[in-house]
Design an enzyme around this catalytic site. Structure first.
Site, short mmCIF file in Angstrom:
data_model
loop_
_atom_site.label_atom_id
_atom_site.label_comp_id
_atom_site.label_asym_id
_atom_site.label_seq_id
_atom_site.Cartn_x
_atom_site.Cartn_y
_atom_site.Cartn_z
N CYS A 74 0.80 -1.23 0.00
CA CYS A 74 0.00 0.00 0.00
C CYS A 74 0.83 1.28 0.00
CB CYS A 74 -1.01 -0.01 1.14
SG CYS A 74 -0.47 -0.70 2.69
N ARG A 130 8.02 -11.14 4.98
CA ARG A 130 7.80 -10.97 6.42
C ARG A 130 8.62 -11.99 7.18
NH1 ARG A 130 1.33 -9.94 5.71
NH2 ARG A 130 1.59 -8.16 4.32
N GLN A 169 0.94 -11.17 -3.19
CA GLN A 169 -0.44 -10.78 -2.95
C GLN A 169 -1.07 -10.23 -4.24
OE1 GLN A 169 0.35 -7.93 0.20
NE2 GLN A 169 -0.66 -9.26 1.67
N ASP A 191 -2.77 -7.70 -4.86
CA ASP A 191 -3.06 -6.48 -4.11
C ASP A 191 -3.60 -5.40 -5.03
OD1 ASP A 191 -3.11 -5.44 -1.63
OD2 ASP A 191 -0.95 -5.39 -1.35
N HIS A 236 -5.32 -1.16 -4.64
CA HIS A 236 -5.73 -0.05 -3.79
C HIS A 236 -6.55 0.91 -4.64
CE1 HIS A 236 -2.30 -1.82 -1.67
NE2 HIS A 236 -3.03 -1.54 -0.61
N LYS A 255 -11.97 -4.19 8.27
CA LYS A 255 -11.93 -5.08 7.11
C LYS A 255 -13.22 -5.88 7.01
CE LYS A 255 -8.46 -7.46 8.69
NZ LYS A 255 -7.48 -8.56 8.68
N HIS A 281 -8.44 -1.05 0.35
CA HIS A 281 -7.43 -2.09 0.12
C HIS A 281 -8.19 -3.39 -0.16
CE1 HIS A 281 -4.31 0.22 2.68
NE2 HIS A 281 -5.46 0.83 2.92
#
Length: 606
Positions: free
Chosen positions: A298, A327, A345, A347, A349, A433, A479
């Site tokens: 993000c 991570r 991911q 992902d 946005h 979320k 997100h």
């Protein structure tokens, strides 16, 4: 459950669905399992007087207790402990609660010589409660428990395994031995649980991934870092291509961002302050000029948004990336593909005006539901409204921002009439979320898709757009990640399908089996025509007998096999057998290709 999505926390088939009681739904099971853990601890200390107890809670499907014992417990020891537990159960000992002063608890613990209990006592609030099994054994405990060991069924439990566990989860402290057990209300439930455990072993994605040649791990590369083989990469690519096409239809624009960034970027977002221990170590001499591997996408997408002054006419702006993040998971937390250190991911946005928020949120949910339908996961989902815990200091931003964000999620769920529940404390630190919780064929729950509403990162990064009246306004961020992470999704799908991927996802969709070398050229010609139509076709060139060719295809879980004999070659046909429908007989090769193209495009069977 730990979650996987765009937040920094990385939240693990029988023919019919069999639902066993779950601990979250059965207070009786909580009491039964908690009492079994005490019975086990009592049995251990009877048989092994040097063993010291620490903690022993109930958990989903069972219980455990951690022990400090100088010798490792063996399988033979577990059998002895179980036998002793049955003796204790059959005595019908009363389970008695006693409330004592802190000083009295300290005195009794000192008399036992158990330092772990003293440390546990330091963290307890008054009143201090003890639970006794008869007159001989007790432990610090808040309950709940059954009234007597007669309420435990000696034929409805088992001891399963021994594992290492650090005291207080701290690797610098004593390593304890954790004995796991399972407990149920009836022997039938225990039998079904064991059957399902065996089924889970058969479906284990680590086992099937190796057998099907989808991915490998290498000690020389490092734990938690999967290496994808050509077959596994084909599954990944197919999933990516599918979602990319869906996103293009829905107005998403692709972006690519780097794998590292300055520490300052994550300080502005708040990830550095909140999750520094989950990031890979910084590279550089100081935080001012240091770099870290990215753990989330993000902040990068925000920088793309900030690269130009945006007008309200440009919004919603939907930026999408299959971004790999890293991570630093502890070694003991890694598990095949479902918990890794490097993962990708799906992902995206979305930067929207406040007036656009509700409509865009509903569109994201629609995308996620279409993904689940294509994956043939049915309706085994419920939506978790992952909201903040007002008592926690984990979260950033104003109460007003959180109330607006949570309100948007509530409205979407109400509009769609979704099967939902609230998860207080499950929000990301910057926003609430809507998480999609999937219950698989073995009745395990996983988080897959997630959508988040975020008023806080636009504020922290001072994002703006020019409104219709010429004023500067803050956008709202959404997100979203329908897959969550590709690694975890594929691990879950391997187990859900038992390795038997649907036709459109299978790395090899059809295998041609020439009966003799005389048909090899024809088989290769047909396979080449199929490949030209984007059908993943292979020819078995091993020269083995037909029976072995078919067995190998079955073992490899190939959705469609085509036997090519002299008759098929002469008739320009293929003799088809499928995993979904069995033997279909001889069909013209052109018809087979047309049907394959249509089935793959429609995510159906041949």
């Amino acid at each position: 459950m730990a979650s996987v999505g765009v937040s920094p926390e990385q939240s693990e088939q029988p023919s019919e669905k069999i639902l066993l009681p779950r601990t979250s739904e059965s207070e009786d099971l909580k009491r039964i399992r908690h009492t079994f853990s005490h019975v086990m601890a009592m049995a251990v200390q009877r048989l092994f007087p040097k063993a010291q107890v620490t903690i022993g809670p109930w958990i989903d499907y069972g219980f455990y207790y951690d022990f400090d014992h100088p010798e490792p417990f063996t399988e033979a020891d577990l059998k002895k402990i179980k036998k002793e537990m049955i003796k204790i159960i059959n005595k019908g000992l009363p389970v008695l609660r006693e409330e004592v002063s802190r000083e009295e608890a300290q005195r009794r613990i000192a008399a036992l010589g158990e330092p772990y209990k003293l440390e546990i006592l330091e963290g307890l609030q008054d009143p201090i409660t003890l639970y006794h099994l008869g007159e001989d054994w007790w432990d610090l405990c808040a309950g709940p428990h059954v009234a007597t060991t007669k309420d435990l069924n000696p034929k409805a439990f088992d001891l399963e395994s021994v594992a290492g566990a650090y005291w207080r989860g701290d690797s610098s402290r004593t390593q304890l031995q954790r004995i796991y057990g399972t407990a149920w209300e009836t022997p039938e439930q225990l039998t079904e649980y064991k059957r399902r455990r065996e089924e889970a072993k058969r479906r284990d994605h680590r086992k099937l991934g190796k057998e099907l040649g989808l991915f490998v791990f290498s000690d020389e590369v490092g734990p938690g870092l999967p290496l994808w083989t050509p077959k596994g990469t084909m599954i990944r690519s197919t999933l990516e291509d599918f979602l990319k096409k869906e996103q293009v239809k829905r107005g998403y624009q692709p972006v690519v961002t780097p794998h590292i960034a300055r520490v300052d970027l994550f300080k502005t977002s708040g990830h550095w302050q909140k999750y520094r221990e989950d990031l890979f170590p910084m590279m550089g001499d100081s935080e001012e000029d240091g770099f870290v591997l990215k753990a989330m996408n993000c902040p990068f997408h925000i920088q793309i948004y900030k690269s130009a002054l945006r007008s309200y006419r440009e919004l919603p702006l939907r930026l999408a990336e299959f971004g790999t993040v890293y991570r630093y998971e502890q070694s003991g937390e890694l598990g095949g593909l479902t918990r890794v250190r490097g993962f990708t991911q799906d992902d995206a946005h979305l930067f929207v005006t406040p007036d656009q928020l509700d409509d865009e949120f509903l569109k994201v949910v629609d995308l996620i539901q279409s993904v689940f339908k294509a994956l043939q996961l049915g309706d085994a989902f419920k939506a978790r409204l992952s909201f903040r815990d007002p008592e926690s200091d984990k979260y950033i931003g104003s109460d007003e921002a959180w109330e607006k964000a949570e309100g948007a999620i509530r409205r979407a769920v109400e509009t769609l009439g979704m099967n939902s529940f609230e998860g207080i404390g499950e929000a990301a630190f910057y926003g609430p979320k809507l998480d999609f919780i999937f219950r698989d064929a073995l009745d395990r729950e996983w988080q897959l898709g997630t959508v988040q509403v975020d008023y806080n990162l636009p504020e922290r990064f001072e994002l703006e757009y020019v409104a219709e009246d010429g004023s500067r306004q803050r956008p709202v961020m959404i997100h979203r990640a329908p897959f969550g992470s590709l690694e975890r999704l594929i691990g879950i799908l391997i187990e859900e399908y038992a390795g038997d991927f649907p036709l459109w996802l299978a790395p090899e969709q059809i295998r041609l089996l020439p009966v003799t070398d005389e048909q090899l050229g024809y088989a290769q010609q047909i396979a080449a025509q199929m490949v030209a139509q984007d059908i993943r076709a292979m020819v078995d060139t091993s020269g083995d007998r037909l029976g072995k060719l078919i067995r190998n295809g079955e073992k490899g879980k190939i959705p469609v096999m085509a036997v090519v004999g002299a008759k098929e070659q002469e008739a320009q046909a293929l003799n088809i057998r499928t995993r979904a429908a069995g033997e279909l007989g001889s069909l013209p090769a052109a018809e087979v290709m047309d049907r394959l193209v249509a089935a793959i495009a429609n995510h159906g069977n041949f």
